[in-house]
Enzyme design. Structure first.
Site, short mmCIF file in Angstrom:
data_model
loop_
_atom_site.label_atom_id
_atom_site.label_comp_id
_atom_site.label_asym_id
_atom_site.label_seq_id
_atom_site.Cartn_x
_atom_site.Cartn_y
_atom_site.Cartn_z
N GLU A 1 -12.31 12.40 0.70
CA GLU A 1 -10.96 11.85 0.63
C GLU A 1 -10.27 12.24 -0.68
OE1 GLU A 1 -10.44 7.79 2.04
OE2 GLU A 1 -9.17 7.39 0.30
N ASP B 1 -0.91 -1.61 1.47
CA ASP B 1 -0.60 -2.82 0.71
C ASP B 1 0.88 -2.86 0.43
OD1 ASP B 1 -3.14 -4.06 0.55
OD2 ASP B 1 -3.76 -2.39 -0.74
N THR C 1 -4.78 10.40 1.32
CA THR C 1 -4.18 9.06 1.37
C THR C 1 -2.66 9.13 1.44
OG1 THR C 1 -4.10 8.86 -1.03
CG2 THR C 1 -6.09 8.05 0.05
N TYR C 2 -2.11 7.97 1.77
CA TYR C 2 -0.66 7.84 2.02
C TYR C 2 -0.18 6.55 1.39
CZ TYR C 2 3.57 7.50 4.95
OH TYR C 2 4.86 7.42 5.41
N SER D 1 -17.79 13.63 4.77
CA SER D 1 -16.35 13.86 4.77
C SER D 1 -15.84 13.42 3.40
CB SER D 1 -15.66 13.12 5.91
OG SER D 1 -15.98 11.74 5.87
N ARG E 1 -3.04 -0.44 7.40
CA ARG E 1 -1.91 -1.31 7.10
C ARG E 1 -1.25 -0.88 5.79
NH1 ARG E 1 -2.61 -7.33 4.90
NH2 ARG E 1 -2.89 -6.12 3.00
N PHE F 1 -10.63 -1.58 -10.37
CA PHE F 1 -10.29 -1.25 -8.98
C PHE F 1 -11.09 -2.11 -8.00
CE2 PHE F 1 -10.28 1.81 -5.33
CZ PHE F 1 -8.93 1.66 -5.06
N LYS G 1 -8.85 -3.74 16.25
CA LYS G 1 -8.40 -2.36 16.01
C LYS G 1 -9.19 -1.38 16.88
CE LYS G 1 -8.95 -2.52 11.35
NZ LYS G 1 -8.79 -2.24 9.90
N ALA H 1 -2.85 -3.11 10.68
CA ALA H 1 -3.26 -1.80 11.16
C ALA H 1 -3.35 -1.77 12.70
CB ALA H 1 -4.60 -1.42 10.54
N ALA I 1 1.94 3.24 1.02
CA ALA I 1 2.66 2.35 1.93
C ALA I 1 4.16 2.47 1.68
CB ALA I 1 2.20 0.91 1.72
N HIS J 1 -12.43 -8.04 3.69
CA HIS J 1 -11.15 -7.68 3.08
C HIS J 1 -10.72 -8.80 2.13
CE1 HIS J 1 -6.74 -7.18 2.84
NE2 HIS J 1 -7.06 -5.90 2.84
N HIS K 1 -18.50 9.13 3.76
CA HIS K 1 -17.14 9.54 3.40
C HIS K 1 -16.98 9.28 1.90
CE1 HIS K 1 -12.80 10.13 4.18
NE2 HIS K 1 -12.58 9.10 3.39
P1 FAD Z 1 -5.72 -4.55 8.46
O1 FAD Z 1 -6.73 -4.07 9.41
O2 FAD Z 1 -4.37 -4.88 9.00
O3 FAD Z 1 -6.33 -5.81 7.70
C1 FAD Z 1 -5.69 -6.35 6.54
C2 FAD Z 1 -5.92 -7.85 6.46
O4 FAD Z 1 -5.21 -8.52 7.50
C3 FAD Z 1 -7.39 -8.27 6.63
O5 FAD Z 1 -7.60 -9.39 5.81
C4 FAD Z 1 -7.48 -8.65 8.11
O6 FAD Z 1 -8.49 -9.60 8.35
C5 FAD Z 1 -6.08 -9.24 8.34
N1 FAD Z 1 -5.58 -9.04 9.72
C6 FAD Z 1 -5.72 -7.94 10.49
N2 FAD Z 1 -5.11 -8.12 11.68
C7 FAD Z 1 -4.58 -9.36 11.65
C8 FAD Z 1 -3.80 -10.12 12.58
N3 FAD Z 1 -3.50 -9.64 13.79
N4 FAD Z 1 -3.41 -11.36 12.22
C9 FAD Z 1 -3.72 -11.87 10.99
N5 FAD Z 1 -4.44 -11.18 10.06
C10 FAD Z 1 -4.85 -9.95 10.39
N6 FAD Z 1 -4.12 2.09 1.50
C11 FAD Z 1 -3.01 2.85 1.43
O7 FAD Z 1 -1.94 2.35 1.07
N7 FAD Z 1 -3.05 4.19 1.73
C12 FAD Z 1 -4.17 4.79 2.14
O8 FAD Z 1 -4.17 6.01 2.41
C13 FAD Z 1 -5.36 4.01 2.25
N8 FAD Z 1 -6.53 4.55 2.70
C14 FAD Z 1 -7.63 3.75 2.90
C15 FAD Z 1 -8.77 4.31 3.47
C16 FAD Z 1 -9.89 3.52 3.71
C17 FAD Z 1 -11.11 4.14 4.34
C18 FAD Z 1 -9.88 2.15 3.33
C19 FAD Z 1 -11.10 1.30 3.54
C20 FAD Z 1 -8.75 1.59 2.77
C21 FAD Z 1 -7.60 2.37 2.56
N9 FAD Z 1 -6.42 1.86 2.03
C22 FAD Z 1 -5.29 2.64 1.92
C23 FAD Z 1 -6.37 0.45 1.60
C24 FAD Z 1 -5.85 -0.46 2.73
O9 FAD Z 1 -4.54 -0.12 3.08
C25 FAD Z 1 -5.90 -1.90 2.22
O10 FAD Z 1 -7.23 -2.31 2.09
C26 FAD Z 1 -5.07 -2.89 3.00
O11 FAD Z 1 -5.04 -4.11 2.25
C27 FAD Z 1 -5.62 -3.22 4.38
O12 FAD Z 1 -5.49 -2.19 5.24
P2 FAD Z 1 -6.18 -2.23 6.70
O13 FAD Z 1 -5.77 -1.03 7.42
O14 FAD Z 1 -7.62 -2.53 6.57
O15 FAD Z 1 -5.43 -3.55 7.29
#
Ligand code: FAD
Length: 284
Positions: free
Chosen positions: A15, A106, A46-47, A13, A104, A214, A163, A121, A49, A147, A264
Protein backbone atom coordinates in the site's frame (compact mmCIF):
# COMPACT_ATOMS: atom_id res chain seq x y z
CA UNK A 1 -22.69 -15.72 -2.94
CA UNK A 2 -19.59 -13.56 -3.31
CA UNK A 3 -16.85 -14.71 -5.61
CA UNK A 4 -13.86 -15.68 -3.48
CA UNK A 5 -10.82 -13.76 -4.58
CA UNK A 6 -7.43 -15.39 -4.49
CA UNK A 7 -4.06 -14.04 -5.46
CA UNK A 8 -2.78 -17.28 -6.97
CA UNK A 9 0.66 -18.01 -5.58
CA UNK A 10 1.28 -14.37 -4.67
CA UNK A 11 1.22 -13.76 -0.96
CA UNK A 12 2.21 -10.11 -0.62
CA UNK A 13 0.43 -6.91 -1.53
CA UNK A 14 1.52 -3.34 -0.83
CA UNK A 15 0.00 0.00 0.00
CA UNK A 16 1.14 3.54 -0.87
CA UNK A 17 -0.14 6.98 -0.12
CA UNK A 18 -0.10 9.55 -2.95
CA UNK A 19 3.05 11.68 -2.64
CA UNK A 20 2.58 15.45 -2.75
CA UNK A 21 5.90 16.74 -4.04
CA UNK A 22 7.42 16.01 -7.43
CA UNK A 23 10.64 14.78 -5.77
CA UNK A 24 8.63 12.30 -3.63
CA UNK A 25 6.82 11.10 -6.77
CA UNK A 26 10.15 10.43 -8.44
CA UNK A 27 11.39 8.57 -5.35
CA UNK A 28 8.23 6.44 -5.36
CA UNK A 29 8.99 5.29 -8.91
CA UNK A 30 12.38 4.04 -7.70
CA UNK A 31 10.77 2.50 -4.59
CA UNK A 32 8.30 0.65 -6.82
CA UNK A 33 11.05 -0.71 -9.08
CA UNK A 34 12.79 -2.08 -5.98
CA UNK A 35 9.60 -3.56 -4.52
CA UNK A 36 8.76 -5.41 -7.73
CA UNK A 37 11.43 -7.88 -6.52
CA UNK A 38 8.83 -9.44 -4.18
CA UNK A 39 6.31 -9.81 -7.04
CA UNK A 40 3.38 -8.17 -5.21
CA UNK A 41 -0.14 -9.26 -6.16
CA UNK A 42 -1.00 -5.55 -6.44
CA UNK A 43 -0.16 -2.14 -5.02
CA UNK A 44 -3.05 -0.20 -3.53
CA UNK A 45 -3.13 3.59 -3.22
CA UNK A 46 -4.93 5.45 -0.43
CA UNK A 47 -7.56 8.12 -0.96
CA UNK A 48 -8.35 11.16 1.19
CA UNK A 49 -11.94 11.35 2.43
CA UNK A 50 -14.00 14.03 0.71
CA UNK A 51 -11.92 13.57 -2.45
CA UNK A 52 -8.92 15.43 -1.00
CA UNK A 53 -6.34 13.29 -2.78
CA UNK A 54 -8.35 12.23 -5.82
CA UNK A 55 -5.82 13.43 -8.39
CA UNK A 56 -2.87 12.16 -6.38
CA UNK A 57 -4.52 8.74 -6.02
CA UNK A 58 -5.22 8.55 -9.75
CA UNK A 59 -1.69 9.68 -10.69
CA UNK A 60 -0.10 7.14 -8.36
CA UNK A 61 -2.38 4.38 -9.69
CA UNK A 62 -1.25 5.31 -13.21
CA UNK A 63 2.43 5.32 -12.18
CA UNK A 64 2.11 1.83 -10.66
CA UNK A 65 0.29 0.49 -13.75
CA UNK A 66 2.93 2.01 -16.04
CA UNK A 67 5.56 -0.01 -14.16
CA UNK A 68 3.70 -3.22 -14.94
CA UNK A 69 2.10 -3.92 -11.57
CA UNK A 70 -1.64 -4.07 -10.93
CA UNK A 71 -2.77 -0.91 -9.14
CA UNK A 72 -5.76 -0.88 -6.81
CA UNK A 73 -7.25 2.49 -5.85
CA UNK A 74 -8.83 3.08 -2.45
CA UNK A 75 -12.07 5.00 -2.42
CA UNK A 76 -13.46 6.62 0.75
CA UNK A 77 -17.10 7.68 0.65
CA UNK A 78 -17.63 9.90 3.65
CA UNK A 79 -18.20 13.55 2.78
CA UNK A 80 -18.73 12.73 -0.94
CA UNK A 81 -21.89 12.86 -3.02
CA UNK A 82 -22.98 9.58 -4.66
CA UNK A 83 -22.78 11.24 -8.10
CA UNK A 84 -19.11 12.11 -7.56
CA UNK A 85 -18.40 8.50 -6.52
CA UNK A 86 -20.20 7.14 -9.61
CA UNK A 87 -18.07 9.36 -11.81
CA UNK A 88 -14.88 8.04 -10.19
CA UNK A 89 -16.07 4.45 -10.61
CA UNK A 90 -16.78 5.06 -14.30
CA UNK A 91 -13.36 6.57 -14.86
CA UNK A 92 -11.64 3.60 -13.19
CA UNK A 93 -13.76 1.17 -15.21
CA UNK A 94 -12.81 3.01 -18.43
CA UNK A 95 -9.13 2.59 -17.48
CA UNK A 96 -9.56 -1.14 -16.95
CA UNK A 97 -9.12 -1.08 -13.15
CA UNK A 98 -10.74 -4.24 -11.77
CA UNK A 99 -10.21 -3.99 -8.02
CA UNK A 100 -11.00 -1.31 -5.50
CA UNK A 101 -10.64 -0.86 -1.72
CA UNK A 102 -13.97 0.53 -0.44
CA UNK A 103 -13.82 2.55 2.79
CA UNK A 104 -15.76 4.98 4.86
CA UNK A 105 -12.75 7.22 5.54
CA UNK A 106 -12.57 9.68 8.40
CA UNK A 107 -14.66 12.84 8.41
CA UNK A 108 -12.71 16.05 7.95
CA UNK A 109 -12.76 17.90 11.30
CA UNK A 110 -15.78 20.14 11.73
CA UNK A 111 -18.07 17.82 9.75
CA UNK A 112 -20.34 15.24 11.32
CA UNK A 113 -21.38 11.93 9.81
CA UNK A 114 -24.92 13.31 9.61
CA UNK A 115 -23.69 15.69 6.85
CA UNK A 116 -22.69 12.78 4.64
CA UNK A 117 -25.13 10.94 2.35
CA UNK A 118 -22.83 7.89 2.43
CA UNK A 119 -22.17 7.23 6.11
CA UNK A 120 -20.46 3.87 6.21
CA UNK A 121 -18.38 1.67 3.99
CA UNK A 122 -21.35 -0.68 3.56
CA UNK A 123 -23.16 2.18 1.74
CA UNK A 124 -20.22 2.46 -0.65
CA UNK A 125 -20.07 -1.30 -1.27
CA UNK A 126 -23.81 -1.23 -2.11
CA UNK A 127 -23.36 1.79 -4.39
CA UNK A 128 -20.50 0.10 -6.25
CA UNK A 129 -22.53 -3.07 -6.79
CA UNK A 130 -25.62 -1.10 -7.87
CA UNK A 131 -23.69 1.12 -10.25
CA UNK A 132 -20.91 -1.10 -11.60
CA UNK A 133 -22.34 -4.61 -11.12
CA UNK A 134 -19.60 -7.21 -10.80
CA UNK A 135 -16.96 -5.20 -12.68
CA UNK A 136 -14.94 -4.46 -9.53
CA UNK A 137 -13.62 -6.92 -7.04
CA UNK A 138 -14.14 -5.09 -3.75
CA UNK A 139 -11.85 -5.14 -0.72
CA UNK A 140 -12.98 -3.75 2.62
CA UNK A 141 -11.30 -2.94 5.95
CA UNK A 142 -11.42 -5.21 9.01
CA UNK A 143 -10.39 -4.47 12.60
CA UNK A 144 -9.08 -7.42 14.65
CA UNK A 145 -8.66 -5.12 17.67
CA UNK A 146 -11.99 -3.33 17.03
CA UNK A 147 -12.53 -0.05 15.17
CA UNK A 148 -11.83 2.83 17.60
CA UNK A 149 -15.35 4.28 17.24
CA UNK A 150 -17.20 0.97 17.57
CA UNK A 151 -19.46 0.46 20.56
CA UNK A 152 -18.53 -3.18 21.02
CA UNK A 153 -16.65 -6.03 19.37
CA UNK A 154 -19.92 -7.74 18.47
CA UNK A 155 -21.42 -4.68 16.80
CA UNK A 156 -18.21 -3.99 14.93
CA UNK A 157 -18.14 -7.58 13.69
CA UNK A 158 -21.78 -7.34 12.57
CA UNK A 159 -20.92 -4.20 10.59
CA UNK A 160 -18.00 -6.03 9.00
CA UNK A 161 -20.26 -8.96 8.08
CA UNK A 162 -22.75 -6.48 6.54
CA UNK A 163 -19.99 -5.23 4.20
CA UNK A 164 -19.23 -8.79 3.16
CA UNK A 165 -22.90 -9.56 2.57
CA UNK A 166 -23.24 -6.36 0.52
CA UNK A 167 -20.67 -7.77 -1.94
CA UNK A 168 -17.10 -7.45 -0.67
CA UNK A 169 -14.71 -10.07 -2.09
CA UNK A 170 -11.78 -9.69 0.26
CA UNK A 171 -10.83 -7.91 3.48
CA UNK A 172 -7.61 -6.28 4.63
CA UNK A 173 -7.10 -5.76 8.35
CA UNK A 174 -5.91 -2.76 10.26
CA UNK A 175 -2.34 -3.47 11.37
CA UNK A 176 -1.72 -5.35 14.60
CA UNK A 177 1.27 -6.82 16.44
CA UNK A 178 -0.63 -9.53 18.25
CA UNK A 179 -1.37 -12.48 15.97
CA UNK A 180 -3.98 -13.88 18.39
CA UNK A 181 -6.20 -10.84 17.78
CA UNK A 182 -6.10 -11.66 14.05
CA UNK A 183 -6.90 -15.36 14.46
CA UNK A 184 -9.68 -14.58 16.91
CA UNK A 185 -11.21 -12.13 14.44
CA UNK A 186 -10.97 -14.64 11.58
CA UNK A 187 -12.62 -17.34 13.73
CA UNK A 188 -15.44 -15.04 14.81
CA UNK A 189 -16.04 -13.82 11.25
CA UNK A 190 -16.08 -17.38 9.92
CA UNK A 191 -18.52 -18.39 12.66
CA UNK A 192 -20.84 -15.71 11.21
CA UNK A 193 -20.58 -17.30 7.77
CA UNK A 194 -17.80 -15.14 6.28
CA UNK A 195 -15.82 -17.08 3.68
CA UNK A 196 -13.88 -14.34 1.89
CA UNK A 197 -10.11 -14.12 2.53
CA UNK A 198 -9.11 -11.82 5.40
CA UNK A 199 -5.63 -10.61 4.53
CA UNK A 200 -3.40 -9.44 7.39
CA UNK A 201 -2.39 -5.76 7.25
CA UNK A 202 1.18 -5.30 8.49
CA UNK A 203 2.99 -2.11 9.43
CA UNK A 204 6.80 -2.40 9.52
CA UNK A 205 8.35 -0.65 12.53
CA UNK A 206 10.89 2.03 11.68
CA UNK A 207 10.01 5.05 13.85
CA UNK A 208 8.62 4.53 17.34
CA UNK A 209 7.19 7.99 18.11
CA UNK A 210 5.28 8.21 14.82
CA UNK A 211 4.01 4.65 15.19
CA UNK A 212 2.85 5.28 18.77
CA UNK A 213 0.97 8.44 17.74
CA UNK A 214 -0.67 6.79 14.76
CA UNK A 215 -1.57 3.62 16.68
CA UNK A 216 -3.39 5.68 19.30
CA UNK A 217 -5.50 7.31 16.60
CA UNK A 218 -6.43 4.17 14.72
CA UNK A 219 -6.89 1.92 17.73
CA UNK A 220 -4.03 -0.51 16.98
CA UNK A 221 -2.28 -1.79 20.09
CA UNK A 222 1.48 -1.93 20.47
CA UNK A 223 1.99 -4.69 23.06
CA UNK A 224 3.71 -3.42 26.22
CA UNK A 225 6.85 -5.50 25.79
CA UNK A 226 7.35 -4.15 22.27
CA UNK A 227 6.62 -0.55 23.31
CA UNK A 228 9.03 -0.79 26.25
CA UNK A 229 11.83 -2.23 24.14
CA UNK A 230 11.35 0.43 21.45
CA UNK A 231 11.21 3.19 24.06
CA UNK A 232 14.45 1.96 25.58
CA UNK A 233 16.31 2.66 22.32
CA UNK A 234 15.57 6.42 22.53
CA UNK A 235 17.04 8.10 19.42
CA UNK A 236 19.00 5.05 18.34
CA UNK A 237 17.25 4.65 14.98
CA UNK A 238 19.25 1.61 13.92
CA UNK A 239 18.33 -0.39 17.05
CA UNK A 240 14.65 0.55 16.60
CA UNK A 241 14.78 -0.68 13.02
CA UNK A 242 16.63 -3.89 13.90
CA UNK A 243 14.24 -4.78 16.70
CA UNK A 244 11.21 -3.72 14.59
CA UNK A 245 12.44 -5.97 11.79
CA UNK A 246 12.85 -8.92 14.14
CA UNK A 247 9.35 -8.50 15.65
CA UNK A 248 7.52 -7.95 12.37
CA UNK A 249 9.35 -10.74 10.50
CA UNK A 250 8.41 -13.17 13.27
CA UNK A 251 4.79 -11.98 13.14
CA UNK A 252 4.66 -12.45 9.35
CA UNK A 253 6.21 -15.89 9.64
CA UNK A 254 3.63 -16.92 12.27
CA UNK A 255 0.81 -15.64 10.05
CA UNK A 256 2.12 -17.45 7.00
CA UNK A 257 2.63 -20.71 8.88
CA UNK A 258 -0.82 -20.35 10.47
CA UNK A 259 -2.47 -20.16 7.03
CA UNK A 260 -3.22 -16.44 6.61
CA UNK A 261 -4.29 -15.94 2.96
CA UNK A 262 -1.88 -13.03 2.43
CA UNK A 263 0.02 -10.12 3.88
CA UNK A 264 -0.66 -6.50 2.92
CA UNK A 265 2.19 -4.16 3.85
CA UNK A 266 1.53 -0.55 4.79
CA UNK A 267 4.78 0.55 3.16
CA UNK A 268 4.64 4.29 4.01
CA UNK A 269 6.22 4.57 0.55
CA UNK A 270 9.47 2.94 1.71
CA UNK A 271 11.00 -0.12 0.08
CA UNK A 272 13.74 -1.22 2.45
CA UNK A 273 11.81 -2.36 5.57
CA UNK A 274 9.40 -4.46 3.46
CA UNK A 275 12.14 -5.94 1.28
CA UNK A 276 14.13 -6.94 4.35
CA UNK A 277 11.11 -8.70 5.91
CA UNK A 278 10.24 -10.53 2.68
CA UNK A 279 13.85 -11.63 2.15
CA UNK A 280 13.94 -12.94 5.73
CA UNK A 281 10.71 -14.89 5.12
CA UNK A 282 11.95 -16.29 1.84
CA UNK A 283 15.16 -17.44 3.52
CA UNK A 284 13.22 -19.57 6.02
P1 FAD B 1 -16.93 1.30 8.31
O1 FAD B 1 -16.92 -0.10 7.87
O2 FAD B 1 -18.07 2.15 7.87
O3 FAD B 1 -16.83 1.30 9.91
C1 FAD B 1 -16.57 2.51 10.62
C2 FAD B 1 -17.25 2.47 11.98
O4 FAD B 1 -18.67 2.54 11.84
C3 FAD B 1 -16.99 1.18 12.78
O5 FAD B 1 -16.93 1.54 14.14
C4 FAD B 1 -18.22 0.33 12.49
O6 FAD B 1 -18.50 -0.58 13.54
C5 FAD B 1 -19.30 1.41 12.38
N1 FAD B 1 -20.40 1.06 11.44
C6 FAD B 1 -20.27 0.44 10.24
N2 FAD B 1 -21.48 0.30 9.66
C7 FAD B 1 -22.37 0.86 10.51
C8 FAD B 1 -23.79 1.06 10.46
N3 FAD B 1 -24.52 0.61 9.43
N4 FAD B 1 -24.39 1.67 11.51
C9 FAD B 1 -23.66 2.12 12.57
N5 FAD B 1 -22.31 1.98 12.66
C10 FAD B 1 -21.68 1.36 11.64
N6 FAD B 1 -8.93 5.94 5.26
C11 FAD B 1 -8.92 6.86 4.27
O7 FAD B 1 -9.39 7.98 4.45
N7 FAD B 1 -8.38 6.56 3.04
C12 FAD B 1 -7.86 5.35 2.76
O8 FAD B 1 -7.38 5.12 1.64
C13 FAD B 1 -7.88 4.36 3.79
N8 FAD B 1 -7.41 3.10 3.56
C14 FAD B 1 -7.53 2.14 4.53
C15 FAD B 1 -7.15 0.83 4.23
C16 FAD B 1 -7.28 -0.18 5.18
C17 FAD B 1 -6.88 -1.58 4.83
C18 FAD B 1 -7.78 0.14 6.48
C19 FAD B 1 -7.88 -0.93 7.53
C20 FAD B 1 -8.16 1.43 6.78
C21 FAD B 1 -8.06 2.45 5.81
N9 FAD B 1 -8.46 3.76 6.05
C22 FAD B 1 -8.43 4.70 5.04
C23 FAD B 1 -8.97 4.14 7.37
C24 FAD B 1 -10.50 4.02 7.46
O9 FAD B 1 -11.11 4.90 6.56
C25 FAD B 1 -10.91 4.37 8.88
O10 FAD B 1 -10.49 3.36 9.75
C26 FAD B 1 -12.37 4.70 9.08
O11 FAD B 1 -12.53 5.23 10.39
C27 FAD B 1 -13.31 3.52 8.95
O12 FAD B 1 -13.41 3.08 7.67
P2 FAD B 1 -14.18 1.71 7.33
O13 FAD B 1 -14.21 1.57 5.87
O14 FAD B 1 -13.66 0.60 8.14
O15 FAD B 1 -15.66 2.11 7.89
Amino acid sequence: MNRIETEGSRFFSLEYFPPREQSARERLVETTKQLLEIDPAYISVTYGAGGSTREGTEDTVQMVSNLGCEAVPHLACVGSQPEAIREILDSYQAKGIRRIVALRGDMPSGMGLADSPLRNAVDLVRLIREHSGDWFSIKVAAYPEMHPQAESFDEDLDHFVAKVNAGANMAITQYFYNADAYWDFVDRAQAKGVTIPIVAGIMPITNYSKLARFSKMCGAEIPRWIAKRLESYGDDVQSIRDFGHEVVSRLCDDLRRGGAPGIHFYTLNQAEPVLKICRALQAQ
